[in-house]
Design a protein around this motif. Structure first.
Motif, PDB file in Angstrom:
ATOM      1  N   SER A 124       0.873  -1.170   0.000  1.00 45.31           N
ATOM      2  CA  SER A 124       0.000   0.000   0.000  1.00 45.31           C
ATOM      3  C   SER A 124       0.909   1.219   0.000  1.00 45.31           C
ATOM      4  CB  SER A 124      -0.856   0.027   1.269  1.00 45.31           C
ATOM      5  OG  SER A 124      -1.758  -1.039   1.285  1.00 45.31           O
ATOM      6  N   THR A 125       0.435   2.313  -0.591  1.00 47.40           N
ATOM      7  CA  THR A 125       1.257   3.527  -0.593  1.00 47.40           C
ATOM      8  C   THR A 125       1.386   4.113   0.827  1.00 47.40           C
ATOM      9  OG1 THR A 125      -0.776   4.684  -1.226  1.00 47.40           O
ATOM     10  CG2 THR A 125       0.854   4.279  -2.963  1.00 47.40           C
ATOM     11  N   PHE A 160       2.789  10.596  -1.570  1.00 48.68           N
ATOM     12  CA  PHE A 160       1.815   9.501  -1.501  1.00 48.68           C
ATOM     13  C   PHE A 160       0.681   9.818  -0.527  1.00 48.68           C
ATOM     14  CE2 PHE A 160       4.816   5.717  -2.709  1.00 48.68           C
ATOM     15  CZ  PHE A 160       4.900   6.220  -3.992  1.00 48.68           C
ATOM     16  N   ALA A 183       9.207   7.976  -7.407  1.00 46.46           N
ATOM     17  CA  ALA A 183       9.439   6.861  -6.473  1.00 46.46           C
ATOM     18  C   ALA A 183      10.526   5.916  -6.990  1.00 46.46           C
ATOM     19  CB  ALA A 183       8.142   6.096  -6.214  1.00 46.46           C
ATOM     20  N   TRP A 212       0.800   0.527 -10.905  1.00 53.64           N
ATOM     21  CA  TRP A 212      -0.197   0.677  -9.841  1.00 53.64           C
ATOM     22  C   TRP A 212      -1.157  -0.507  -9.829  1.00 53.64           C
ATOM     23  CZ3 TRP A 212       0.865   4.487  -6.624  1.00 53.64           C
ATOM     24  CH2 TRP A 212       1.490   5.641  -7.092  1.00 53.64           C
ATOM     25  N   THR A 253      -7.126   2.996  -1.187  1.00 50.59           N
ATOM     26  CA  THR A 253      -5.675   2.771  -1.118  1.00 50.59           C
ATOM     27  C   THR A 253      -5.151   2.086  -2.372  1.00 50.59           C
ATOM     28  OG1 THR A 253      -5.898   2.401   1.275  1.00 50.59           O
ATOM     29  CG2 THR A 253      -3.802   1.796   0.278  1.00 50.59           C
ATOM     30  N   ILE A 304       1.367  -0.111  -4.993  1.00 50.07           N
ATOM     31  CA  ILE A 304       2.390   0.305  -5.949  1.00 50.07           C
ATOM     32  C   ILE A 304       3.360  -0.857  -6.178  1.00 50.07           C
ATOM     33  CG2 ILE A 304       3.804   1.401  -4.124  1.00 50.07           C
ATOM     34  CD1 ILE A 304       4.556   3.514  -6.351  1.00 50.07           C
TER      35      ILE A 304
END
Ligand code: EAX
Length: 328
Positions: free
Chosen positions: A91-92, A102, A133, A143, A235, A238
């Protein structure tokens, strides 16, 4: 409570399309995630594995490690940086210390529809975030979706913020999430996902929040009798690769892995959305008492959380927030 997962059927994996890719060398990808084998995220990983192994003719081998067995979101990300693990899909939210932008995804009720999240993630903003990132020993290549988060607890039904008074809620390790639950009057505490089931079982915390599919695949319903369909945060997941591994990978294989990550993300979102309502029903059938809120009831939560946008505006960047709010 009965196990809900027995009732859930995963759709079959799609066929692999695209040409075979030839390059020098044999490679191994250990791919770790926090959610378990019965979730939509894992189904996505199985598709990734199938694409990469078939199209590399077995020269890239993918091994999947679900259920945080190689570490939770943060630990797996550190392992990528150290070069001891090749891929993960966190999860970010637990990564905001590394990538402050984020935090925008932690804003409550930001995306009213999942397609709006897609437009941002797959559009300019999301692509720029992947580029940003791709630093600190990581390469960000796509994603996916964890999804809309729902509240569960062991104490009583929650229909309005007052019902949260004093409830101990586990949040991800993320200050904005802490702020949300404090603002609503709960007593939040951050904790790693790997510790969560036991903490719920032992009553260290009363509740937690995660998408239906994650609640079910982690069997939280076995230790949580009540749930509220809050949809309070969407959410994203990534897809991250270790830069040390990436730099050893021939360019043609890099392109293959990127393509497979995009296909995995699209497929995984589709599975997650297809199963969401079915899993909510499975959870009800397993004995969980689920409170569905009317739009007016949701608005009470939304209104109470509006100050959170002001509190976080400078930290996240007002322009980014405005950009996204304009698009949704
Ligand atoms: O890997 O920590 C959580 O609640 C998340 O759902 C976790 O990212 C799953």
């Amino acid at each position: 409570a009965l196990s809900a997962s027995a009732a859930t059927e995963m759709p079959p994996l799609p066929d692999v399309t695209g040409d075979k890719v030839q390059a020098d060398g044999d490679f191994k990808i250990k791919f770790s995630i926090g959610t378990t084998e019965s979730g939509a995220q894992y189904r996505g990983l199985e598709y990734f594995e199938k694409i990469v192994e078939q199209r590399s003719d077995g020269h890239i081998q993918v091994d999947l490690f679900p259920g945080a067995q190689l570490g939770d979101d943060r630990e797996a990300t550190s392992a990528l940086q150290a070069g001891t693990l090749e891929m993960t899909m966190p999860s970010t939210s637990p990564l905001v210390n590394m990538f402050p932008q984020f935090a925008v995804f932690d804003l409550p009720f930001l995306f009213p529809q999942p397609e709006m999240a897609d437009a941002v993630l797959d559009g300019e903003i999301g692509q720029q975030m992947l580029e940003d990132a791709s630093s600190q020993g990581l390469v960000a290549i796509g994603w996916g979706e964890n999804g809309y988060r729902q509240l569960t607890n062991s104490q009583h039904p929650v229909e309005k913020p007052e019902d949260l008074d004093g409830l101990k809620i586990r949040t991800m390790e993320n200050d904005l999430h802490l702020d949300i639950w404090r603002t609503l009057g709960a007593n939040p505490t951050p904790m790693s996902f790997a510790e969560l089931f036991t903490a719920l079982e032992q009553g260290v915390v009363d509740g937690q929040e995660n998408p239906w599919i994650t609640i079910e695949s982690s069997k939280f319903n076995e230790v949580q009798d009540y749930a509220t369909e809050t949809n309070h945060v969407y959410t994203p997941f990534i897809t991250l690769v270790s830069a040390r591994f990436w730099d050893r990978l021939p360019e043609d294989y890099q392109a293959l892995v990127r393509d497979a990550a995009t296909k995995m993300g699209d497929y995984q979102r589709e599975v997650s959305r297809t199963l969401n309502d079915q899993i909510k029903q499975d959870l009800k059938d397993s004995g969980m008492q689920i409170t569905e809120l009317s739009p007016e009831q949701v608005k009470v939560f939304q209104d109470q959380l509006e100050p959170v946008y002001e509190d976080w505006r400078d930290e996240i960047g007002g322009e980014l927030i405005d950009d996204i709010r304009e698009q949704v």
